[in-house]
Design a protein around this motif. Structure first.
Motif, PDB file in Angstrom:
ATOM      1  N   PRO A 259      -2.451 -30.733 114.279  1.00  0.00           N
ATOM      2  CA  PRO A 259      -3.708 -30.005 114.524  1.00  0.00           C
ATOM      3  C   PRO A 259      -4.061 -29.045 113.384  1.00  0.00           C
ATOM      4  O   PRO A 259      -4.159 -27.834 113.569  1.00  0.00           O
ATOM      5  N   ILE A 260      -4.245 -29.603 112.193  1.00  0.00           N
ATOM      6  CA  ILE A 260      -4.572 -28.818 111.000  1.00  0.00           C
ATOM      7  C   ILE A 260      -6.014 -29.111 110.598  1.00  0.00           C
ATOM      8  O   ILE A 260      -6.426 -30.269 110.540  1.00  0.00           O
ATOM      9  N   ARG A 261      -6.784 -28.079 110.342  1.00  0.00           N
ATOM     10  CA  ARG A 261      -8.128 -28.214 109.769  1.00  0.00           C
ATOM     11  C   ARG A 261      -8.023 -27.930 108.280  1.00  0.00           C
ATOM     12  O   ARG A 261      -7.486 -26.892 107.875  1.00  0.00           O
ATOM     13  N   LEU A 262      -8.560 -28.833 107.462  1.00  0.00           N
ATOM     14  CA  LEU A 262      -8.336 -28.742 106.011  1.00  0.00           C
ATOM     15  C   LEU A 262      -9.648 -28.877 105.242  1.00  0.00           C
ATOM     16  O   LEU A 262     -10.385 -29.853 105.433  1.00  0.00           O
ATOM     17  N   TYR A 263      -9.928 -27.889 104.405  1.00  0.00           N
ATOM     18  CA  TYR A 263     -11.054 -27.960 103.470  1.00  0.00           C
ATOM     19  C   TYR A 263     -10.496 -28.234 102.075  1.00  0.00           C
ATOM     20  O   TYR A 263      -9.616 -27.506 101.591  1.00  0.00           O
ATOM     21  N   LEU A 264     -10.998 -29.291 101.431  1.00  0.00           N
ATOM     22  CA  LEU A 264     -10.599 -29.661 100.076  1.00  0.00           C
ATOM     23  C   LEU A 264     -11.801 -29.583  99.144  1.00  0.00           C
ATOM     24  O   LEU A 264     -12.925 -29.906  99.537  1.00  0.00           O
ATOM     25  N   LEU A 265     -11.553 -29.186  97.904  1.00  0.00           N
ATOM     26  CA  LEU A 265     -12.569 -29.257  96.854  1.00  0.00           C
ATOM     27  C   LEU A 265     -11.899 -29.700  95.567  1.00  0.00           C
ATOM     28  O   LEU A 265     -10.813 -29.237  95.230  1.00  0.00           O
ATOM     29  N   ASP A 266     -12.552 -30.636  94.869  1.00  0.00           N
ATOM     30  CA  ASP A 266     -12.057 -31.047  93.565  1.00  0.00           C
ATOM     31  C   ASP A 266     -13.245 -31.499  92.734  1.00  0.00           C
ATOM     32  O   ASP A 266     -14.390 -31.519  93.206  1.00  0.00           O
ATOM     33  N   GLY A 267     -12.973 -31.845  91.466  1.00  0.00           N
ATOM     34  CA  GLY A 267     -14.049 -32.224  90.562  1.00  0.00           C
ATOM     35  C   GLY A 267     -13.658 -33.360  89.642  1.00  0.00           C
ATOM     36  O   GLY A 267     -12.471 -33.581  89.364  1.00  0.00           O
ATOM     37  N   GLU A 268     -14.658 -34.053  89.162  1.00  0.00           N
ATOM     38  CA  GLU A 268     -14.409 -35.227  88.326  1.00  0.00           C
ATOM     39  C   GLU A 268     -13.811 -34.872  86.979  1.00  0.00           C
ATOM     40  O   GLU A 268     -13.279 -35.752  86.285  1.00  0.00           O
ATOM     41  N   ASN A 269     -13.842 -33.602  86.578  1.00  0.00           N
ATOM     42  CA  ASN A 269     -13.251 -33.178  85.308  1.00  0.00           C
ATOM     43  C   ASN A 269     -11.871 -32.547  85.474  1.00  0.00           C
ATOM     44  O   ASN A 269     -11.362 -31.924  84.536  1.00  0.00           O
ATOM     45  N   ASP A 270     -11.268 -32.707  86.648  1.00  0.00           N
ATOM     46  CA  ASP A 270      -9.938 -32.143  86.882  1.00  0.00           C
ATOM     47  C   ASP A 270      -8.889 -32.895  86.044  1.00  0.00           C
ATOM     48  O   ASP A 270      -9.179 -33.892  85.382  1.00  0.00           O
ATOM     49  N   LEU A 271      -7.642 -32.447  86.138  1.00  0.00           N
ATOM     50  CA  LEU A 271      -6.580 -32.880  85.236  1.00  0.00           C
ATOM     51  C   LEU A 271      -6.172 -34.340  85.417  1.00  0.00           C
ATOM     52  O   LEU A 271      -6.238 -34.899  86.512  1.00  0.00           O
ATOM     53  N   ASP A 272      -5.722 -34.915  84.321  1.00  0.00           N
ATOM     54  CA  ASP A 272      -5.100 -36.241  84.309  1.00  0.00           C
ATOM     55  C   ASP A 272      -3.994 -36.181  83.264  1.00  0.00           C
ATOM     56  O   ASP A 272      -4.267 -36.106  82.061  1.00  0.00           O
ATOM     57  N   ASN A 273      -2.733 -36.170  83.709  1.00  0.00           N
ATOM     58  CA  ASN A 273      -1.622 -36.044  82.762  1.00  0.00           C
ATOM     59  C   ASN A 273      -0.398 -36.784  83.301  1.00  0.00           C
ATOM     60  O   ASN A 273      -0.503 -37.576  84.244  1.00  0.00           O
TER      61      ASN A 273
END
Length: 326
Positions: free
Chosen positions: A259-273
């Motif tokens: 029973p967890i409510r979760l808000y996520l935000l991310d972006g297309e320029n986030d990391l890739d490594n």
């Protein structure tokens, strides 16, 4: 600073612009328009020789009125203490800032929201401005009266003052119950003792927030101690293989729904490594949460890794997270 004319070029040698000399002591500057949400590698050259180089991110978001101080909105109080007797994370020291809503009285029953990397997020003049947003939303009754506990990651006691918190990665990226125990058994009892706070006993009244490694840390706390925390705010969350956090989508799919409510935000320029791709990792989290019918929301932007993308979205995220709590 160079007595000879200089110019700025991209890493491939393409000219960005000639620098303009200011005064007669060699100070030079270049002012130029650049598109929003772009990353440019550059170097400064004088007579064909490099003088300095770096990378610049152009990333601008507009705040709404809820992130700005408003007339006739009473301000909460910020109190600070230092915690340096941790048994869960021995030999560490950290600053803790406590937000007490306007008109707070000892013994008043409130909701709770814990924040990782706390000092910079609670700063009313910083990027996130969480204390200002709390003031405005609580005043408009768009979130419940809430005490905020803003905790910095641990510095080792042998570190010099002002040094980067060396224990942050271990505390935030590690899976398991350690950080939840640190909060529940050490920090929160100290807050109760110092400020006579009284948190609502229902786990739906307890929220936790963080970005990057602080984001996965927040989810881990709720995952491990759903009996205490059931609301999570995570932006550019590091659900990648820093310390095994890439397993969460599989754990969510294979386990019973929590029973967890979760808000996520991310972006297309986030990391890739080498540790993973942050946008893909957050999409995998969202897909797993959807598959198991969790109460979640994901907002997608053009942000880079950091808090600039989350900051202007914070009022809306908090309204959504607290929407059924009065």
């Amino acid at each position: 600073m160079d007595p000879k004319p200089a110019r700025v070029v991209q890493q491939n040698g393409t000219l960005i612009g000639e620098m303009v000399m200011l005064g007669d002591e060699g100070l030079q500057v270049l002012v130029t328009d650049m598109p929003n949400f772009t990353e440019t590698g550059y170097r400064v050259e004088s007579e064909g020789m490099p003088r300095l180089a770096g990378t610049v991110h152009v990333e601008h978001f507009e705040y709404t009125a809820d992130s700005l101080p408003q007339k006739n909105v009473p301000q909460g109080r910020l109190e600070k203490f230092v915690w340096q007797t941790s048994e869960v994370f021995p030999d560490t020291v950290r600053d803790v800032t406590v937000y007490l809503p306007a008109g707070f009285t000892p013994g008043e029953e409130t909701c709770l929201m814990v924040w990782q990397d706390g000092s910079r997020h609670v700063d009313p003049n910083g990027s996130m401005r969480a204390s200002v947003v709390f003031d405005n939303l609580i005043h408009k009754k768009e979130m419940p009266r809430t005490v905020g506990v803003f905790i910095d990651p641990g510095r080792f006691k042998k570190q010099p003052p002002g040094a980067k918190a060396a224990n942050r990665g271990f505390e935030y990226d590690s899976l398991g119950p350690a950080y939840a125990s640190f909060l529940i058994d050490e920090i929160l009892p100290e807050v109760v003792k110092r400020y006579q706070t009284k948190f609502r006993p229902q786990p739906e009244a307890w929220a936790i927030a963080g970005g990057s490694s602080g984001g996965i840390c927040s989810f881990t706390v709720a995952w491990e101690r759903t009996d205490k925390f059931r609301k999570v705010l995570s932006w550019v969350g590091s659900f990648v293989d820093l310390r095994g956090g890439d397993v969460y989508p599989s754990l969510i799919r294979a386990g019973d729904r929590k029973p967890i409510r979760l808000y996520l935000l991310d972006g297309e320029n986030d990391l890739d490594n080498k540790f993973g791709n942050w946008p893909i990792a957050n999409k995998q989290m969202a897909a797993a949460l959807k598959y198991k019918s969790y109460d979640f929301r994901i907002d997608w932007t053009k942000c880079f890794h950091g808090s600039k993308g989350m900051a202007p979205m914070l009022p809306e995220a908090l309204r959504w997270l607290w929407r059924d709590v009065k």
